[in-house]
Design a protein around this motif. Structure first.
Motif, PDB file in Angstrom:
ATOM      1  N   ARG A 185       0.723  -1.159  -0.540  1.00 50.74           N
ATOM      2  CA  ARG A 185      -0.537  -0.480   0.023  1.00 50.74           C
ATOM      3  C   ARG A 185       1.032   1.566   0.314  1.00 50.74           C
ATOM      4  O   ARG A 185       0.728   2.147  -0.835  1.00 50.74           O
ATOM      5  CB  ARG A 185      -0.622  -0.468   1.193  1.00 50.74           C
ATOM      6  CG  ARG A 185      -1.773   1.559   1.652  1.00 50.74           C
ATOM      7  CD  ARG A 185      -2.340   1.710   0.575  1.00 50.74           C
ATOM      8  NE  ARG A 185      -4.166   2.885   0.808  1.00 50.74           N
ATOM      9  CZ  ARG A 185      -3.286   4.343  -0.054  1.00 50.74           C
ATOM     10  NH1 ARG A 185      -1.910   3.822  -0.210  1.00 50.74           N
ATOM     11  NH2 ARG A 185      -4.292   5.117   0.224  1.00 50.74           N
ATOM     12  N   TRP A 186       1.918   1.000   0.556  1.00 55.65           N
ATOM     13  CA  TRP A 186       2.743   2.783   1.413  1.00 55.65           C
ATOM     14  C   TRP A 186       4.067   2.753   0.635  1.00 55.65           C
ATOM     15  O   TRP A 186       4.748   3.707   0.382  1.00 55.65           O
ATOM     16  CB  TRP A 186       2.516   3.317   2.118  1.00 55.65           C
ATOM     17  CG  TRP A 186       1.759   3.051   3.483  1.00 55.65           C
ATOM     18  CD1 TRP A 186       0.186   2.225   4.040  1.00 55.65           C
ATOM     19  CD2 TRP A 186       0.544   4.415   3.172  1.00 55.65           C
ATOM     20  NE1 TRP A 186      -0.371   2.902   4.378  1.00 55.65           N
ATOM     21  CE2 TRP A 186      -0.733   3.852   3.746  1.00 55.65           C
ATOM     22  CE3 TRP A 186       0.592   5.483   2.686  1.00 55.65           C
ATOM     23  CZ2 TRP A 186      -2.036   5.171   3.435  1.00 55.65           C
ATOM     24  CZ3 TRP A 186      -0.466   6.264   2.618  1.00 55.65           C
ATOM     25  CH2 TRP A 186      -2.127   6.026   2.947  1.00 55.65           C
ATOM     26  N   TRP A 187       4.537   1.618   0.178  1.00 54.79           N
ATOM     27  CA  TRP A 187       5.889   1.200  -0.434  1.00 54.79           C
ATOM     28  C   TRP A 187       6.294   0.577  -0.795  1.00 54.79           C
ATOM     29  O   TRP A 187       7.224  -0.955  -0.491  1.00 54.79           O
ATOM     30  CB  TRP A 187       7.127   1.203   0.681  1.00 54.79           C
ATOM     31  CG  TRP A 187       8.543   2.108   0.909  1.00 54.79           C
ATOM     32  CD1 TRP A 187       9.009   1.799  -0.448  1.00 54.79           C
ATOM     33  CD2 TRP A 187       9.596   2.927   1.423  1.00 54.79           C
ATOM     34  NE1 TRP A 187      10.441   2.527  -0.886  1.00 54.79           N
ATOM     35  CE2 TRP A 187      10.532   3.148   0.791  1.00 54.79           C
ATOM     36  CE3 TRP A 187       9.108   3.240   3.059  1.00 54.79           C
ATOM     37  CZ2 TRP A 187      11.759   3.476   1.146  1.00 54.79           C
ATOM     38  CZ3 TRP A 187      10.074   3.824   3.516  1.00 54.79           C
ATOM     39  CH2 TRP A 187      11.727   4.178   2.551  1.00 54.79           C
ATOM     40  N   PRO A 188       5.592   0.326  -2.018  1.00 54.28           N
ATOM     41  CA  PRO A 188       5.621  -0.898  -3.428  1.00 54.28           C
ATOM     42  C   PRO A 188       7.095  -1.056  -3.382  1.00 54.28           C
ATOM     43  O   PRO A 188       7.998   0.234  -3.732  1.00 54.28           O
ATOM     44  CB  PRO A 188       4.713  -0.890  -4.069  1.00 54.28           C
ATOM     45  CG  PRO A 188       4.166   0.674  -3.779  1.00 54.28           C
ATOM     46  CD  PRO A 188       4.813   1.213  -2.858  1.00 54.28           C
ATOM     47  N   LEU A 189       7.649  -2.254  -3.814  1.00 52.50           N
ATOM     48  CA  LEU A 189       9.366  -2.474  -4.355  1.00 52.50           C
ATOM     49  C   LEU A 189       9.148  -3.049  -5.345  1.00 52.50           C
ATOM     50  O   LEU A 189       8.440  -4.490  -5.803  1.00 52.50           O
ATOM     51  CB  LEU A 189       9.640  -3.530  -2.844  1.00 52.50           C
ATOM     52  CG  LEU A 189      10.400  -2.457  -1.901  1.00 52.50           C
ATOM     53  CD1 LEU A 189      10.775  -3.946  -0.736  1.00 52.50           C
ATOM     54  CD2 LEU A 189      11.178  -1.410  -2.022  1.00 52.50           C
ATOM     55  N   PRO A 190       9.674  -2.768  -6.283  1.00 56.20           N
ATOM     56  CA  PRO A 190       9.314  -3.301  -7.822  1.00 56.20           C
ATOM     57  C   PRO A 190      10.784  -4.336  -7.983  1.00 56.20           C
ATOM     58  O   PRO A 190      11.600  -4.367  -6.673  1.00 56.20           O
ATOM     59  CB  PRO A 190      11.238  -2.076  -8.641  1.00 56.20           C
ATOM     60  CG  PRO A 190      10.186  -0.747  -7.635  1.00 56.20           C
ATOM     61  CD  PRO A 190      10.008  -1.461  -6.542  1.00 56.20           C
ATOM     62  N   PRO A 191      10.746  -5.558  -8.219  1.00 57.41           N
ATOM     63  CA  PRO A 191      11.628  -6.198  -8.090  1.00 57.41           C
ATOM     64  C   PRO A 191      12.762  -6.872  -8.524  1.00 57.41           C
ATOM     65  O   PRO A 191      13.286  -7.087  -9.409  1.00 57.41           O
ATOM     66  CB  PRO A 191      10.593  -7.861  -8.935  1.00 57.41           C
ATOM     67  CG  PRO A 191      10.014  -7.135 -10.363  1.00 57.41           C
ATOM     68  CD  PRO A 191       9.701  -5.858  -9.248  1.00 57.41           C
TER      69      PRO A 191
END
Length: 253
Positions: A185-191
């Motif tokens: 929700r708040w800090w999505p991390l790309p792979p």
């Protein structure tokens, strides 16, 4: 950085644990950074409180505005969250008009021991009082609420970062449950391997609990921030020693 694919148990045996646990002890343990006697944080870095008396005067003006909005109650509370050595609450008391100061009940919320020579009017507590009527002010408090750090591994999976007292790190279990939901929700991390985030859920909970003590008035948090769309790719975890930025080492120093 290598992942602990067997889980966190083996890492714990070697002194590794999640950043949230390590930081909690290093900052707030019996011999933690914020609880040690002496100059305290001001000996290593400055906040707005230490930089100029103008800051305390501005907060005093805000308290007066809250006072007016509340209809000038017989008792006006001022709660200084993470009060340090009482610098802000002392400055605010000194900047208030006499008629407001007479009705103000000042509270300093801090885990460290009460410093010597503090104004007798100031109530020193380790948690905020209930039923506050007035202003709850949290100056650079939330950034010191311990939390976990996540890092993306080679497969694109966010994992908890484990740390040892000397600052060495390794990866632990994949982030899961409510922590994973918060990241999404708040800090999505790309792979992308090596990208980092701090899981701010404990700070959300801490602020919610602090605001819940307010019966009438205002709650203000002053801190560094960045928008959800512009998160720093490697997180914000850092440390200061004697005025210089340095690598964070959770040993209390």
């Amino acid at each position: 950085m290598t992942a602990d694919t067997a889980g966190d148990a083996g890492a714990a045996e070697n002194g590794f644990r999640r950043w949230r646990d390590a930081a909690r002890e290093a900052l707030y343990g019996p011999d933690g950074f914020y609880r040690r006697p002496g100059a305290g944080p001001a000996g290593h870095f400055r906040t707005s409180v230490h930089a100029s008396p103008l800051y305390a005067r501005a907060v005093a003006r805000l308290l007066c505005r809250v006072d007016e909005a509340l209809g000038r109650p017989p008792a006006l509370d001022f709660v200084d969250m993470a009060a340090g050595r009482g610098e802000l609450v002392t400055g605010v008391l000194g900047a208030l008009p006499a008629d407001v100061a007479e009705r103000t009940r000042p509270f300093a919320v801090e885990l460290a021991a009460r410093p010597e020579g503090l104004d007798d009017r100031i109530v020193w507590r380790d948690e905020p009082p209930e039923g506050v009527t007035g202003l709850l002010f949290a100056n650079e408090w939330l950034d010191n609420v311990p939390l976990d750090v996540a890092e993306v591994d080679a497969s694109g999976t966010p994992r908890y970062v484990l740390v040892r007292a000397d600052g060495a790190e390794r990866l632990g279990k994949p982030v899961a449950g409510v922590d994973a939901g918060w990241l999404d929700r708040w800090w999505p991390l790309p792979p992308e391997e090596g990208l980092r985030a701090e899981i701010g859920l404990p700070r959300d909970h801490a602020w919610t609990a602090a605001v819940a003590t307010l019966e009438r008035g205002a709650a203000v948090a002053v801190d560094y921030a960045h928008g959800a769309g512009a998160r720093p790719p490697f997180g914000t975890l850092t440390a200061f020693r004697e005025g210089r930025e340095t690598a964070p080492v959770p040993d209390g120093s």
